[in-house]
Design a protein around this motif. Structure first.
Motif, PDB file in Angstrom:
ATOM      1  N   GLU A 126       0.814  -1.119   0.080  1.00 67.32           N
ATOM      2  CA  GLU A 126       0.188   0.003  -0.015  1.00 67.32           C
ATOM      3  C   GLU A 126       0.912   1.201  -0.021  1.00 67.32           C
ATOM      4  N   THR A 127       2.255   0.969   0.208  1.00 69.26           N
ATOM      5  CA  THR A 127       3.058   1.974   0.053  1.00 69.26           C
ATOM      6  C   THR A 127       4.299   1.596  -0.786  1.00 69.26           C
ATOM      7  N   SER A 128       5.307   2.633  -1.192  1.00 74.10           N
ATOM      8  CA  SER A 128       6.271   2.274  -2.263  1.00 74.10           C
ATOM      9  C   SER A 128       7.231   1.104  -1.509  1.00 74.10           C
ATOM     10  N   THR A 129       7.445   0.940  -0.374  1.00 72.83           N
ATOM     11  CA  THR A 129       8.158  -0.036   0.192  1.00 72.83           C
ATOM     12  C   THR A 129       7.164  -1.018   1.141  1.00 72.83           C
ATOM     13  N   GLY A 130       6.164  -1.515   0.367  1.00 72.70           N
ATOM     14  CA  GLY A 130       5.098  -1.918   1.306  1.00 72.70           C
ATOM     15  C   GLY A 130       5.014  -3.372   1.587  1.00 72.70           C
ATOM     16  N   HIS A 131       5.901  -4.139   1.266  1.00 69.64           N
ATOM     17  CA  HIS A 131       6.030  -5.512   1.468  1.00 69.64           C
ATOM     18  C   HIS A 131       6.373  -6.032   3.117  1.00 69.64           C
ATOM     19  N   PHE A 132       5.429  -5.449   3.862  1.00 68.02           N
ATOM     20  CA  PHE A 132       5.757  -5.833   5.345  1.00 68.02           C
ATOM     21  C   PHE A 132       4.367  -5.902   6.052  1.00 68.02           C
ATOM     22  N   ALA A 133       4.272  -6.632   6.834  1.00 68.29           N
ATOM     23  CA  ALA A 133       2.811  -7.079   7.500  1.00 68.29           C
ATOM     24  C   ALA A 133       2.014  -5.640   7.982  1.00 68.29           C
ATOM     25  N   GLU A 134       2.915  -4.653   8.654  1.00 73.56           N
ATOM     26  CA  GLU A 134       2.501  -3.570   9.216  1.00 73.56           C
ATOM     27  C   GLU A 134       1.980  -2.622   7.886  1.00 73.56           C
ATOM     28  N   GLY A 135       2.464  -2.760   6.851  1.00 73.84           N
ATOM     29  CA  GLY A 135       2.159  -2.013   5.756  1.00 73.84           C
ATOM     30  C   GLY A 135       0.581  -2.179   5.206  1.00 73.84           C
ATOM     31  N   ILE A 136       0.175  -3.441   5.821  1.00 71.43           N
ATOM     32  CA  ILE A 136      -1.456  -3.412   5.118  1.00 71.43           C
ATOM     33  C   ILE A 136      -2.430  -3.094   6.114  1.00 71.43           C
ATOM     34  N   ARG A 137      -3.285  -1.955   5.486  1.00 65.41           N
ATOM     35  CA  ARG A 137      -4.087  -1.180   6.229  1.00 65.41           C
ATOM     36  C   ARG A 137      -5.438  -1.593   5.854  1.00 65.41           C
ATOM     37  N   SER A 138      -5.832  -2.198   4.380  1.00 62.54           N
ATOM     38  CA  SER A 138      -6.934  -2.283   4.030  1.00 62.54           C
ATOM     39  C   SER A 138      -7.761  -3.195   4.933  1.00 62.54           C
ATOM     40  N   VAL A 139      -9.123  -2.848   5.251  1.00 59.50           N
ATOM     41  CA  VAL A 139      -9.830  -3.607   6.239  1.00 59.50           C
ATOM     42  C   VAL A 139     -10.930  -4.314   5.494  1.00 59.50           C
ATOM     43  N   ALA A 140     -11.075  -5.507   6.013  1.00 66.78           N
ATOM     44  CA  ALA A 140     -12.393  -6.473   5.689  1.00 66.78           C
ATOM     45  C   ALA A 140     -13.282  -6.659   6.854  1.00 66.78           C
ATOM     46  N   THR A 141     -14.520  -6.257   6.839  1.00 67.02           N
ATOM     47  CA  THR A 141     -15.323  -5.945   7.865  1.00 67.02           C
ATOM     48  C   THR A 141     -16.508  -7.292   7.553  1.00 67.02           C
ATOM     49  N   ARG A 142     -17.041  -7.802   8.655  1.00 68.31           N
ATOM     50  CA  ARG A 142     -17.965  -8.747   8.338  1.00 68.31           C
ATOM     51  C   ARG A 142     -19.305  -8.001   7.854  1.00 68.31           C
ATOM     52  N   ALA A 143     -19.994  -8.780   6.768  1.00 68.54           N
ATOM     53  CA  ALA A 143     -21.117  -8.256   6.230  1.00 68.54           C
ATOM     54  C   ALA A 143     -21.879  -9.189   5.533  1.00 68.54           C
ATOM     55  N   GLY A 144     -23.054  -9.466   6.389  1.00 65.92           N
ATOM     56  CA  GLY A 144     -23.741 -10.774   5.841  1.00 65.92           C
ATOM     57  C   GLY A 144     -22.917 -11.806   5.824  1.00 65.92           C
ATOM     58  N   ASP A 145     -23.105 -12.842   4.814  1.00 65.69           N
ATOM     59  CA  ASP A 145     -22.562 -14.097   5.047  1.00 65.69           C
ATOM     60  C   ASP A 145     -21.044 -14.020   4.886  1.00 65.69           C
ATOM     61  N   GLY A 146     -20.509 -12.906   4.362  1.00 65.42           N
ATOM     62  CA  GLY A 146     -19.141 -12.528   3.787  1.00 65.42           C
ATOM     63  C   GLY A 146     -18.451 -11.370   4.557  1.00 65.42           C
ATOM     64  N   PHE A 147     -17.557 -10.726   3.723  1.00 62.48           N
ATOM     65  CA  PHE A 147     -16.938  -9.213   4.013  1.00 62.48           C
ATOM     66  C   PHE A 147     -17.430  -8.322   3.099  1.00 62.48           C
ATOM     67  N   ALA A 148     -16.941  -7.149   3.600  1.00 61.48           N
ATOM     68  CA  ALA A 148     -17.071  -5.990   2.794  1.00 61.48           C
ATOM     69  C   ALA A 148     -15.556  -5.284   2.891  1.00 61.48           C
ATOM     70  N   ILE A 149     -14.734  -4.982   1.748  1.00 64.03           N
ATOM     71  CA  ILE A 149     -13.319  -4.805   1.737  1.00 64.03           C
ATOM     72  C   ILE A 149     -13.261  -3.576   1.112  1.00 64.03           C
ATOM     73  N   SER A 150     -12.515  -2.729   1.925  1.00 64.74           N
ATOM     74  CA  SER A 150     -11.903  -1.330   1.345  1.00 64.74           C
ATOM     75  C   SER A 150     -10.617  -1.142   1.492  1.00 64.74           C
ATOM     76  N   GLY A 151     -10.019  -0.184   0.576  1.00 67.94           N
ATOM     77  CA  GLY A 151      -8.659   0.126   0.657  1.00 67.94           C
ATOM     78  C   GLY A 151      -8.023   0.265  -0.861  1.00 67.94           C
ATOM     79  N   THR A 152      -6.564   0.683  -0.603  1.00 73.62           N
ATOM     80  CA  THR A 152      -6.015   1.104  -1.786  1.00 73.62           C
ATOM     81  C   THR A 152      -4.741   0.441  -2.103  1.00 73.62           C
ATOM     82  N   LYS A 153      -4.353  -0.526  -3.140  1.00 73.10           N
ATOM     83  CA  LYS A 153      -3.217  -1.357  -3.263  1.00 73.10           C
ATOM     84  C   LYS A 153      -1.955  -0.381  -4.313  1.00 73.10           C
TER      85      LYS A 153
END
Lengths: 365, 392
Positions: A126-153
């Motif tokens: 999600e950033t220019s050196t973003g291949h590390f766990a802390e760099g992942i900010r995109s969120v998936a929240t429970r919605a119905g039977d599945g998830f709703a995902i937002s974020g930018t990669k």
């Protein structure tokens, strides 16, 4: 110990080399690099016919060969400066599904990748050196039977040509991977223009709805899968760099034998020869350290340190090779007409990809 | 592609390690004396001979030789493993010149009598060798050798001076290259390779002290030294070919990559204890460690070629150059890591790592000069390896 390719590896090498020599001459390279999609469906179909798209995918899913075979073929692709979604589809897409997918997901996706019918890309940074766990900010929240995902990669490779996308987001207990059709509502793809002609994209998810069956692997285990995938992909990209550096060394040798100055081919001068000697060290060393890491992965041995050593060393060694190639070529190598710059740009791009060497330096100390 | 040692090779490594655990000089291990700076220890020649005999008794010095010459017909990886373990245990005892260079040259170019006479001594660890190649006016340019051997009856009579002769002050035998034809054209066709007993009258050995303050190499004078004709190897005026085959062995005789890896590991331990592991230091450790891996593989390639019966060519020059330049980098990094303590002399109060830092650093200036300079190695890689033309 054996430093030679076995019969199967030699066969794969010849297959890839012949295919690229026939289908990917310099004028095609130029056209693909300048095209918007970086992708020629006709060429892709032919590539699928060679079965190379099934490399490192188990036979039960329509694949062929193992990780060492893939390494050999990627070296050839590097040699040809092959710009295509191959790396994305095979090393990243298929690689992640193999690592994290359920039996159903593998049975659904892998034959399609191997058959050239589906290109699956992987969205992590999600950033220019973003291949590390802390760099992942995109969120998936429970919605119905599945998830709703937002974020930018960012730097999502070949999203413009992909059919499916694997997305890393934070869900409940931690980083989780999702696999979905790239045409799912709520997804926006915008191209990033790279100097190398390789296609990278910004991909935005806005409240994208997925079902429970689109979770790849276990919820919260995503980073563990990605570490494995990145380990393999790092070696795979080293193989590409080895091929590029080796080809650059060869064309530079040809040039130094032909170009005459002060009554001698410039390749006879010690100042030039010593550069070449160092280039030969860089190419041979890169090849062995890459294949050692690939061999360890292929044999199921712990490979973290060998992969890190390869990634760190090969990245810098291949960079040195192209830099020397420019110095030896002089002004002609500095032009758009000459082929050298394609290699220079792609070596640089591959060196920075997948988190660059920073991620791996940490694993070596 | 396969980068694994065989189970038999792994077992041999364990056997050597167990043996060295008991037999390697304890003090050398405690002080972490590296292979190339053993001459810093006052008792090193005695320890070298003691260990050589012990290794010889086990048949390890000749383990990769053919059975007909008293070996065990094992692959060159056995020798490599022996040398890696000796390095890890800071243990002397491997005569790089006798075992590493003279023996293979004899097996390749020597007569049956020469093999029978000299190989058992080398294998036993009781006979140590030196080689006299360089001269005051000729180092890299071997073809210009001037030391002259005059034919006289059943003998050659040698006169002249050699220099930079490692271990000449205790070696029992000498591999000598001398001129036997001053009119040869090209000049390299007038050289002959001799085996010379160092007890022969007329040989004078004077020490040369290197900049680290240690005695490893010497100048050697020959005054009417008589060598029986039976000690010519490979034919009169054909010594160049013996030397060329020998140099490829010389270039892979040592395992400098392993010395570098061991030293690097110990440095890191030392840095951790002394709180010197800054982010910048960690970064350099990581890069040097990656380079150790590369140097190791370049060396393994040569051993693999030898195991396949292929004759390494530029590959051995590449391996030697990369390993020695790497070790040089590690030695230089060690000094920088230690700050001002890095320049404390070996026997100083508060000297870090038992004095190894400064001693290895000073010794390291030789690494890009010995066994052929790095410049010659690069010439070899470019010309023999990549086929670039020679400028003459």
């Amino acid at each position: 110990m054996d430093f030679a390719l076995n019969e199967q590896q030699e066969m794969m090498q010849t297959l890839a080399r012949d295919f690229l020599a026939g289908e990917y001459p310099e004028k095609v390279l130029r056209a693909v690099a300048e095209s918007e999609t970086g992708f020629d469906p006709r060429l892709w179909k032919k590539l699928a016919e060679t079965n190379l798209l099934g490399l490192s995918i188990p036979e039960e899913y329509g694949g062929v060969g193992d990780f060492l075979d893939l390494t050999v073929v990627l070296e050839e692709m590097g040699r040809a400066c092959f710009i295509s979604p191959f790396f994305t589809a095979v090393a990243l897409g298929a690689g992640t599904i193999l690592e994290a997918g359920s039996a159903e997901q593998k049975a659904y996706s892998l034959p399609a990748i191997a058959g050239g019918k589906s290109i699956v890309t992987l969205a992590v940074a999600e950033t220019s050196t973003g291949h590390f766990a802390e760099g992942i900010r995109s969120v998936a929240t429970r919605a119905g039977d599945g998830f709703a995902i937002s974020g930018t990669k960012l730097f999502v490779p070949d999203a413009q040509a992909a059919d499916h996308i694997i997305w890393a987001a934070r869900a409940e207990t931690g980083i989780t991977l999702f696999i979905l059709d790239i045409k799912t509502p709520g997804i926006t793809i915008r191209p990033l223009k790279t100097i190398s002609g390789e296609k990278q994209c910004e991909v935005t998810f806005e409240n994208v709805r997925v079902g429970q069956d689109q979770v790849l692997g276990y919820i919260g285990q995503g980073w563990g899968y990605l570490e494995k995938v990145l380990e393999r992909a790092s070696v795979a990209t080293c193989a590409e760099m080895v091929g590029m550096a080796d080809h650059v060394l060869r064309i530079t040798l040809d040039y130094a034998r032909e170009r005459v100055a002060f009554g001698h081919p410039i390749g006879a001068f010690q100042a030039i020869q010593h550069r070449f000697a160092d280039m030969a060290v860089d190419v041979d060393g890169s090849r062995f350290v890459t294949y050692q890491a690939a061999w360890r992965i292929n044999s199921g041995l712990p490979a973290e340190r060998e992969v890190a050593a390869a990634r760190v060393w090969v990245t810098e060694a291949c960079q040195r090779v192209v830099n020397s190639a420019h110095q030896i070529h002089g002004a002609i190598g500095f032009t758009e007409d000459h082929v050298l710059h394609f290699y220079t740009k792609k070596v640089r791009a591959r060196g920075l990809s997948l988190g660059g060497i920073g991620y791996h330096l940490g694993k070596l100390s | 592609m396969d980068f694994a040692f065989t189970p038999e090779e792994e077992a041999f490594r364990r056997e050597v390690a167990e043996f060295l655990e008991k037999e390697a000089p304890r003090e050398y291990r405690e002080k972490k004396v590296t292979y190339f700076d053993m001459a810093s220890q006052p008792d090193w020649i005695a320890q070298h001979r003691r260990m050589a005999e012990k290794l010889g008794e086990r048949g390890w010095l000749s383990i990769h030789w053919p059975k007909e010459y008293g070996g065990q017909d094992k692959s060159p990886f056995f020798r490599l493993i022996l040398r890696e373990e000796l390095t890890r245990y800071h243990c002397p005892g491997y005569d790089s010149i006798g075992c590493g260079i003279v023996a293979p040259a004899l097996m390749l170019k020597g007569s049956e009598e020469q093999k029978k006479r000299h190989l058992p001594g080398i294998a036993s660890g009781r006979v140590m060798w030196c080689e006299t190649l360089s001269e005051p006016n000729h180092g890299s340019d071997l073809a210009a050798i001037e030391v002259f051997a005059r034919e006289e009856g059943d003998y050659f009579i040698v006169n002249g001076q050699k220099i930079w002769t490692t271990n000449a002050h205790f070696a029992d035998w000498n591999a000598l290259i001398a001129r036997t034809d001053r009119n040869a054209n090209p000049p390299y066709r007038g050289l002959t390779f001799f085996l010379l007993d160092m007890k022969t009258p007329g040989i004078t050995v004077n020490p040369i002290i290197n900049m680290a303050g240690h005695h490893e190499f010497n100048e050697v004078f020959f005054e009417d030294v008589r060598i029986p004709k039976e000690n010519v190897v490979g034919g009169v005026n054909r010594g160049w070919y013996v030397v060329m085959s020998l140099l490829d062995y010389e270039r892979t005789s040592d395992v400098a990559y392993a010395v570098a890896a061991t030293y690097l590991e110990e440095l890191e331990e030392f840095a951790r204890e002394c709180d010197l592991l800054t982010a910048a230091a960690k970064d350099r450790f990581a890069r040097l460690r990656a380079e150790c891996q590369v140097a190791r593989l370049l060396h393994y390639r040569v051993a693999w070629m030898q195991s396949q019966g292929k004759v390494p060519n530029y590959e051995s020059a590449m391996s030697k150059m990369v390993s020695f330049e790497l070790l040089q980098k590690v030695c230089r990094f060690a000094v920088e890591l230690c700050g001002e303590s890095g320049v404390l002399a070996e026997d100083s109060l508060r000297v870090p790592m038992h004095g190894r830092i400064a001693s290895c650093y000073l010794r390291s200036f030789g690494f890009s000069l010995e066994q052929g300079t790095s410049e010659i190695d690069r010439d070899v890689i470019a010309q023999r390896g990549l086929g670039l033309p020679r400028l003459r």
